[in-house]
Design a protein around this motif. Sequence first.
Motif, mmCIF file in Angstrom:
data_model
loop_
_atom_site.group_PDB
_atom_site.id
_atom_site.type_symbol
_atom_site.label_atom_id
_atom_site.label_comp_id
_atom_site.label_asym_id
_atom_site.label_seq_id
_atom_site.Cartn_x
_atom_site.Cartn_y
_atom_site.Cartn_z
ATOM 1 N N ARG A 19 0.700 -1.172 0.216
ATOM 2 C CA ARG A 19 -0.004 -0.037 0.102
ATOM 3 C C ARG A 19 0.932 1.288 -0.025
ATOM 4 N NH1 ARG A 19 -3.356 -3.606 3.003
ATOM 5 N NH2 ARG A 19 -2.764 -2.786 5.215
ATOM 6 N N LEU A 20 2.034 1.387 0.760
ATOM 7 C CA LEU A 20 3.028 2.315 0.648
ATOM 8 C C LEU A 20 3.396 2.608 -0.745
ATOM 9 C CD1 LEU A 20 4.541 4.485 2.230
ATOM 10 C CD2 LEU A 20 6.308 2.784 2.726
ATOM 11 N N LEU A 37 1.130 -0.771 -11.891
ATOM 12 C CA LEU A 37 1.187 -1.097 -10.454
ATOM 13 C C LEU A 37 1.366 -2.708 -10.353
ATOM 14 C CD1 LEU A 37 -1.659 1.001 -9.217
ATOM 15 C CD2 LEU A 37 0.850 1.483 -8.690
ATOM 16 N N ARG A 38 0.673 -3.447 -10.772
ATOM 17 C CA ARG A 38 0.689 -4.995 -10.677
ATOM 18 C C ARG A 38 2.221 -5.240 -11.213
ATOM 19 N NH1 ARG A 38 -2.640 -6.873 -14.781
ATOM 20 N NH2 ARG A 38 -0.893 -7.361 -15.906
ATOM 21 N N SER A 39 2.654 -4.918 -12.069
ATOM 22 C CA SER A 39 4.133 -5.229 -12.739
ATOM 23 C C SER A 39 5.098 -4.708 -11.907
ATOM 24 C CB SER A 39 4.250 -5.221 -14.201
ATOM 25 O OG SER A 39 4.098 -3.829 -14.458
ATOM 26 N N THR A 40 4.975 -3.461 -11.615
ATOM 27 C CA THR A 40 6.269 -2.566 -10.736
ATOM 28 C C THR A 40 6.120 -3.380 -9.286
ATOM 29 O OG1 THR A 40 5.757 -0.661 -12.055
ATOM 30 C CG2 THR A 40 6.944 -0.397 -9.902
ATOM 31 N N ASP A 42 5.098 -6.014 -8.486
ATOM 32 C CA ASP A 42 5.195 -7.478 -8.505
ATOM 33 C C ASP A 42 4.012 -8.307 -7.744
ATOM 34 O OD1 ASP A 42 6.182 -10.140 -9.556
ATOM 35 O OD2 ASP A 42 7.583 -10.463 -7.808
ATOM 36 N N LEU A 43 2.716 -8.090 -7.925
ATOM 37 C CA LEU A 43 1.645 -8.549 -7.231
ATOM 38 C C LEU A 43 0.774 -9.195 -8.189
ATOM 39 C CD1 LEU A 43 0.744 -5.574 -5.219
ATOM 40 C CD2 LEU A 43 1.488 -7.487 -4.159
ATOM 41 N N ASN A 47 -4.408 -9.576 -5.533
ATOM 42 C CA ASN A 47 -3.873 -9.019 -4.480
ATOM 43 C C ASN A 47 -3.894 -7.510 -4.559
ATOM 44 O OD1 ASN A 47 -2.247 -8.550 -1.996
ATOM 45 N ND2 ASN A 47 -0.826 -10.427 -2.549
ATOM 46 N N LEU A 48 -3.404 -6.932 -5.609
ATOM 47 C CA LEU A 48 -3.350 -5.536 -5.999
ATOM 48 C C LEU A 48 -4.801 -4.901 -5.785
ATOM 49 C CD1 LEU A 48 -1.963 -2.793 -6.588
ATOM 50 C CD2 LEU A 48 -2.127 -3.610 -9.079
ATOM 51 N N SER A 49 -5.690 -5.676 -6.220
ATOM 52 C CA SER A 49 -7.211 -5.134 -6.189
ATOM 53 C C SER A 49 -7.384 -5.021 -4.810
ATOM 54 C CB SER A 49 -7.970 -6.142 -6.874
ATOM 55 O OG SER A 49 -7.923 -6.063 -8.228
#
Length: 108
Positions: A19-20, A37-40, A42-43, A47-49
Motif C-alpha cells: 500500500r505504501l 502497479l501490478r508489474s512494478t 510484482d503483485l 492481491n493488488l485489487s
Amino acid sequence: MTETHPTSGLDDVVHQRHRLGILTIAAEAKRVEFSYLRSTLDLTAGNLSRHISVLEEAGLVEVDKGYDGRRPKTWVSITGPGRTALADEMAALRALLTRHENPDQRTP
C-alpha cells in the motif's frame, strides 16, 4: 511528561509495504494504470485489487475505470487525504531514522 515514540505515527493502512508502494507511485503521477502497479510491485491482480480497495475505503485513492481504445483500463489516483497520509507516514519514518542515527539524543 512522556515522549511519544515515532512508531506511534505509523498508519497501519499506509505502512503495509504494498500500500505504501501504491501511494508513493500514485503520488508521482497524475494517475497510474493498474497493470503498471501490478508489474512494478510484482503483485497478482487479485492481491493488488485488495490493497487498492483498502486504500479506496480509507479515502486515500480514487479508482477510475474506462477504456483505452477497446481495452478496459483501471487507473488509480491519490487523493488529498492520501497525500496527507503519505506525508505523515514519511515524517514518522524520518523521525525513526533520526532517532536511530542519533542514539545519544534519545530519552530513556
